[in-house]
Design an enzyme around this catalytic site. Structure first.
Site, mmCIF file in Angstrom:
data_model
loop_
_atom_site.group_PDB
_atom_site.id
_atom_site.type_symbol
_atom_site.label_atom_id
_atom_site.label_comp_id
_atom_site.label_asym_id
_atom_site.label_seq_id
_atom_site.Cartn_x
_atom_site.Cartn_y
_atom_site.Cartn_z
ATOM 1 C CG MET A 12 -86.508 5.664 -19.489
ATOM 2 S SD MET A 12 -87.541 7.072 -20.396
ATOM 3 C CE MET A 12 -88.552 6.375 -21.661
ATOM 4 C CB VAL A 13 -87.095 2.316 -13.284
ATOM 5 C CG1 VAL A 13 -88.199 1.890 -12.204
ATOM 6 C CG2 VAL A 13 -85.979 1.729 -13.570
ATOM 7 C CB CYS A 110 -78.605 0.612 -12.823
ATOM 8 S SG CYS A 110 -79.717 1.354 -11.552
ATOM 9 C CE LYS A 149 -78.156 2.708 -20.992
ATOM 10 N NZ LYS A 149 -79.410 3.473 -20.553
ATOM 11 C CG HIS A 177 -75.315 6.633 -19.702
ATOM 12 N ND1 HIS A 177 -76.775 7.438 -20.028
ATOM 13 C CD2 HIS A 177 -75.138 7.264 -18.540
ATOM 14 C CE1 HIS A 177 -76.975 8.426 -19.366
ATOM 15 N NE2 HIS A 177 -75.821 8.342 -18.481
ATOM 16 C CG ASN A 208 -78.512 6.186 -22.963
ATOM 17 O OD1 ASN A 208 -78.481 5.778 -21.891
ATOM 18 N ND2 ASN A 208 -79.563 6.941 -23.399
ATOM 19 N N GLY A 209 -77.356 9.283 -23.847
ATOM 20 C CA GLY A 209 -76.915 10.323 -23.027
ATOM 21 C C GLY A 209 -76.893 11.857 -23.654
#
Length: 231
Positions: A12-13, A110, A149, A177, A208-209
């Protein structure tokens, strides 16, 4: 890295810094991802031992800007996630940090314009040859495990075809994701398509999600068959 029945803190940025990763580990995270760092940024850094904080800093040369910070306590569980669009550059950056982390992960999911305009993140999903080049270059030259990812492609069949190519590079695990590039966070994650990936591969799949609380782990595991789950 052992992946079976693990709980993973997602990258997480501006959030996945060392204090947060250590806190997550204290509360049960088995594997923790740092925030994504672009290869160009890491190549400007030098490795510095921070004796005051008992940690290792990767500091931008000529400044006091700490780009990545880690410590011995998380050495066996922290994953360094990198943004890149070039195999040689990715390897040069990974070699700077690989001995201080448990794995190197390439971000291919991303959807932000910054990543895509630079040929990174989800832009890689349409370039399977470049994906192969990046991952095989890292695998051949690093002793550290390599993972990546992705996001879902336009169809489940397209996604499965891509992940089978990715598996052949020899990576240790794959995170998926469960949304496509145009999808927004409010759109439900497609767990059924993550399940298609799990069924197609023999390596661990990290789902993920739409994992918001502890009970969701059991739900996504039952729905996808994935061994690992990112919150």
């Amino acid at each position: 890295m052992e992946y079976e029945d693990k709980l993973v803190l997602a990258p997480m940025v501006r959030v996945g810094t060392l204090p947060f990763r250590l806190l997550a580990a204290e509360y049960g995270a088995d594997i923790t991802y740092g925030e994504e760092i672009i290869d160009h940024k890491l190549l400007k850094c030098e490795r510095v031992i921070n004796e005051y904080l008992c940690c290792t800093d990767f500091v931008e040369k000529g400044s006091s800007n700490v780009v990545f910070r880690t410590c011995a306590e998380e050495r066996s569980q922290v994953v360094f996630q990198m943004g890149t669009s070039d195999a040689v550059r990715a390897l040069s950056a990974a070699q700077i940090v690989c001995k201080d982390v448990a794995a190197i992960d390439i971000n291919m999911g991303c959807p932000k314009s910054f990543s895509i305009s630079g040929g990174m993140g989800a832009a890689l999903l349409s370039k399977p040859e470049l994906i192969h080049d990046i991952l095989t270059t890292l695998k051949r030259n690093l002793d550290t495990p390599v993972t990546c990812k992705i996001r879902l492609l336009k169809s489940s069949q397209d996604t499965v075809e891509l992940v089978r190519r990715i598996e052949k590079t020899g990576i240790s695990a794959l995170a998926v994701h469960g949304r496509r590039v145009p999808d927004r966070p409010r759109d439900p994650a497609k767990w059924n398509e993550i399940a298609d990936v799990v069924a197609a591969l023999s390596i661990p799949v990290i789902a993920n999600g739409d994992v918001f609380e502890y009970g969701d782990f059991k739900c996504i595991k039952a729905a996808t068959g994935a061994l690992v789950h990112i919150v």
